[in-house]
Write a protein that holds these residues in place. Sequence first.
Motif, PDB file in Angstrom:
ATOM      1  N   GLY A   1      39.876  42.862  35.430  1.00 23.14           N
ATOM      2  CA  GLY A   1      38.846  43.811  35.858  1.00 23.14           C
ATOM      3  C   GLY A   1      38.580  43.766  37.353  1.00 23.14           C
ATOM      4  O   GLY A   1      38.487  44.805  38.002  1.00 23.14           O
ATOM      5  N   ILE A   2      38.491  42.551  37.925  1.00 21.65           N
ATOM      6  CA  ILE A   2      38.161  42.518  39.352  1.00 21.65           C
ATOM      7  C   ILE A   2      39.345  42.957  40.207  1.00 21.65           C
ATOM      8  O   ILE A   2      39.173  43.309  41.356  1.00 21.65           O
ATOM      9  N   TYR A   3      40.567  42.957  39.618  1.00 24.56           N
ATOM     10  CA  TYR A   3      41.694  43.511  40.366  1.00 24.56           C
ATOM     11  C   TYR A   3      41.875  44.996  40.076  1.00 24.56           C
ATOM     12  O   TYR A   3      42.858  45.607  40.471  1.00 24.56           O
ATOM     13  N   GLY A   4      40.914  45.551  39.330  1.00 25.26           N
ATOM     14  CA  GLY A   4      40.907  46.994  39.135  1.00 25.26           C
ATOM     15  C   GLY A   4      41.940  47.519  38.147  1.00 25.26           C
ATOM     16  O   GLY A   4      42.300  48.688  38.190  1.00 25.26           O
ATOM     17  N   LEU A   5      42.423  46.656  37.239  1.00 23.35           N
ATOM     18  CA  LEU A   5      43.358  47.155  36.230  1.00 23.35           C
ATOM     19  C   LEU A   5      42.601  47.997  35.207  1.00 23.35           C
ATOM     20  O   LEU A   5      41.448  47.735  34.909  1.00 23.35           O
ATOM     21  N   SER A   6      43.284  48.987  34.646  1.00 21.62           N
ATOM     22  CA  SER A   6      42.636  49.824  33.638  1.00 21.62           C
ATOM     23  C   SER A   6      42.488  49.027  32.344  1.00 21.62           C
ATOM     24  O   SER A   6      43.183  48.027  32.135  1.00 21.62           O
ATOM     25  N   ARG A   7      41.581  49.497  31.495  1.00 24.71           N
ATOM     26  CA  ARG A   7      41.330  48.748  30.265  1.00 24.71           C
ATOM     27  C   ARG A   7      42.589  48.642  29.407  1.00 24.71           C
ATOM     28  O   ARG A   7      42.898  47.615  28.830  1.00 24.71           O
TER      29      ARG A   7
ATOM     30  N   PRO B   1      40.139  41.260  45.551  1.00 23.85           N
ATOM     31  CA  PRO B   1      39.688  42.422  46.326  1.00 23.85           C
ATOM     32  C   PRO B   1      38.177  42.641  46.287  1.00 23.85           C
ATOM     33  O   PRO B   1      37.681  43.505  46.984  1.00 23.85           O
ATOM     34  N   LEU B   2      37.448  41.858  45.482  1.00 24.35           N
ATOM     35  CA  LEU B   2      35.987  41.994  45.481  1.00 24.35           C
ATOM     36  C   LEU B   2      35.461  41.629  46.857  1.00 24.35           C
ATOM     37  O   LEU B   2      35.900  40.651  47.458  1.00 24.35           O
TER      38      LEU B   2
ATOM     39  N   LYS C   1      33.384  49.835  38.289  1.00 23.60           N
ATOM     40  CA  LYS C   1      33.875  49.233  37.057  1.00 23.60           C
ATOM     41  C   LYS C   1      34.058  47.723  37.250  1.00 23.60           C
ATOM     42  O   LYS C   1      33.766  46.929  36.369  1.00 23.60           O
ATOM     43  N   ARG C   2      34.539  47.371  38.462  1.00 22.33           N
ATOM     44  CA  ARG C   2      34.696  45.951  38.766  1.00 22.33           C
ATOM     45  C   ARG C   2      33.362  45.239  38.693  1.00 22.33           C
ATOM     46  O   ARG C   2      33.240  44.142  38.182  1.00 22.33           O
TER      47      ARG C   2
ATOM     48  N   GLU D   1      38.587  36.593  27.396  1.00 23.90           N
ATOM     49  CA  GLU D   1      37.538  37.023  28.326  1.00 23.90           C
ATOM     50  C   GLU D   1      37.918  36.739  29.772  1.00 23.90           C
ATOM     51  O   GLU D   1      37.649  37.533  30.670  1.00 23.90           O
TER      52      GLU D   1
ATOM     53  N   LYS E   1      44.653  41.195  50.156  1.00 29.23           N
ATOM     54  CA  LYS E   1      44.046  40.654  48.933  1.00 29.23           C
ATOM     55  C   LYS E   1      44.478  41.418  47.690  1.00 29.23           C
ATOM     56  O   LYS E   1      44.605  40.840  46.615  1.00 29.23           O
ATOM     57  N   ARG E   2      44.702  42.732  47.838  1.00 30.82           N
ATOM     58  CA  ARG E   2      45.115  43.517  46.673  1.00 30.82           C
ATOM     59  C   ARG E   2      46.550  43.215  46.262  1.00 30.82           C
ATOM     60  O   ARG E   2      46.935  43.445  45.131  1.00 30.82           O
TER      61      ARG E   2
ATOM     62  N   PHE F   1      38.303  39.560  32.529  1.00 29.28           N
ATOM     63  CA  PHE F   1      37.497  39.506  33.751  1.00 29.28           C
ATOM     64  C   PHE F   1      38.365  39.612  35.005  1.00 29.28           C
ATOM     65  O   PHE F   1      38.117  40.438  35.881  1.00 29.28           O
ATOM     66  N   PHE F   2      39.417  38.777  35.072  1.00 34.16           N
ATOM     67  CA  PHE F   2      40.226  38.787  36.289  1.00 34.16           C
ATOM     68  C   PHE F   2      41.018  40.080  36.416  1.00 34.16           C
ATOM     69  O   PHE F   2      41.218  40.592  37.518  1.00 34.16           O
TER      70      PHE F   2
ATOM     71  N   ARG G   1      27.626  36.583  29.995  1.00 37.16           N
ATOM     72  CA  ARG G   1      28.282  35.658  29.064  1.00 37.16           C
ATOM     73  C   ARG G   1      27.987  34.229  29.443  1.00 37.16           C
ATOM     74  O   ARG G   1      27.679  33.402  28.599  1.00 37.16           O
TER      75      ARG G   1
ATOM     76  N   VAL H   1      39.306  35.529  47.327  1.00 36.78           N
ATOM     77  CA  VAL H   1      40.681  35.969  47.580  1.00 36.78           C
ATOM     78  C   VAL H   1      40.959  37.285  46.860  1.00 36.78           C
ATOM     79  O   VAL H   1      41.884  38.002  47.199  1.00 36.78           O
TER      80      VAL H   1
END
Lengths: 242, 368
Positions: A105-111, B211-212, B2-3, A98, A78-79, A102-103, B13, B209
Amino acid sequence: MKNENAITVSELTKTFGTFTAVNAISFEVKKGEIFGFLGANGAGKTTAMKMLIGILKPSSGQATVAGFDVHTESEAIKRNIGYMSQKFALYDDLTVRENITFFGGIYGLSRKRIQEKSKQLIEDLGLGAVGKSLVGSLPLGWKQKLAFSVAMLHDPQIVFLDEPTGGVDPITRRQFWEMIYKAAHAGTTLFVTTHYMDEAEYCNRVSIMVNGKIEALDTPKNLKQHFEAATMNDVFLKLARG
Amino acid sequence: MKRFTGFVLKEFRHIFRDRRSLFILFGMPVAQIMLFGFAITNEINNVDLAILDRSKDDTTKEIINKIAASEYFSIEQFLDSESEIAPVFRKGKVKAVLYFEPDFGKKLIQPGRAKIQVVTDATDPNVASTVSNYIASILQSYQQETRRVVEPEYQVVSEVRMLYNPELKSVYMFVPGVMTVILMLVSAMMTSISITREKEQGTMEILLVSPLKPLQVILGKVFPYVFLSITNAVVIVVLSIFVFGVPVNGSLFLLALESILFIVTSLALGILISTISATQQTAMMVSLMGLMLPVILLSGFIFPISSMPLPLQLISHIVPAKWFIVIVKGIMLKGVGFAYLWKETLILAGMTLFFIGLSAKKYKIRLE
């Protein structure tokens, strides 16, 4: 990686009760390849794809995706993959930015990475003027392109596209395929399911699934030669009708 | 982590962009508590009366003045004959007619008995019986004041004390009920709708799908509603204390803990509903039919459970809201502590675990 294949599948099977949706399929997808995964509705494409992206457990058989085993390493898979589903799937009530944030963020990318990416992405797609509008207000073609870019956000090795061009006008489809070529050129492997047989011609290699089995797998050129057909559409019809 | 915060931010939102859900979230609690507090009440005020006085003496005048002076009644008109009674009721404004028999005052002195007939409009049985009770008590106090009746040598006097709600204010009864309904509505219905929305849009698939982990997705969906439900509970308690003067006799801290427990119960129910419904519409219907109706009808919110037929009483035991209402009434009105409420708390906690377990099982099946 020593392995030259992005995806290896051998004898992969999925049964639901007595019904065999995917029947011992085997194939390989090379790195950087655009692999067309074709089949009529109900032929088992979506089931096969769901096993590869780690949301459906195979009944038997082996498969590795990006070097990870689908049975035991679905989290790692998945990663390393991106996925775009046939339903347009971004959030309509969030803005373009946004959604990207969001997406990312959920893949763990830095800001910082997200900021860079979204700036570049909005520039590439020419979305500068609408970066702050809600995605729901964009035309479908733009949404599709945005969804593809979002699936590519975390630089995955392999991107799975499930009928990405459904309901999109020919011009946008053309542009969409340009994006796919660009991604492949950059080394990403693309696994595409589609209904449009003209799109099959754009793929490096194509597999055609009939009733849970892969009936043909080759380059579009070879397939047309082998089945003595003028277009991929004819190849498909010959196979599907048996 | 963070996620997770990114996910929760996205969820907020969604909520704040959607006017409808915002209205349900914040408009409903205030509107409901105001409605139940002010408009829907079992007390009567300014009920219109008509009077048919066939005696017209000092006594009847005094009685009529006394009734007119009370805040419960206002005298709408005076009638002249019996034949006017029926038309007056048909018009509908007048809810009761008082009929004094001829020579009322004289008869009261000799032979010591005089009759008043109270005719009420029983299309609304509650009002009718309350009106006749109030009139009876006004007459009684009139008798005692004037002492025109000789007290019997011995009599049984019942002295009634209304514990916990001496003025019999109906808002005391509605606050726990409204709080329950709101928490249930916000927690269960809103979460089930927001989870099924992701399914309907196809974004749930994208999330799965990613990684969450599925648990993170569910927790992320649920967390904002925990926060909003707590806000709502606070708004309701503050309104009921400062606008309606409902006391919180017990521990506010215990009330907060019990409310959080009930919120979690409702959220678990919401998740369960979302696992069985494919669309937002289904989720909403299941929440309304499966949750709101039992909460309103079978929880003891409006209709006392003890007067229901046995099968319904048994069903009411499996309605989580019933136990929460007992807890809230106990804490707010009776001021009792955990020692008296552990049984209800345990039942709620047990139900919560059951719902969570069941939805976890269902959720897994869906993923396989």
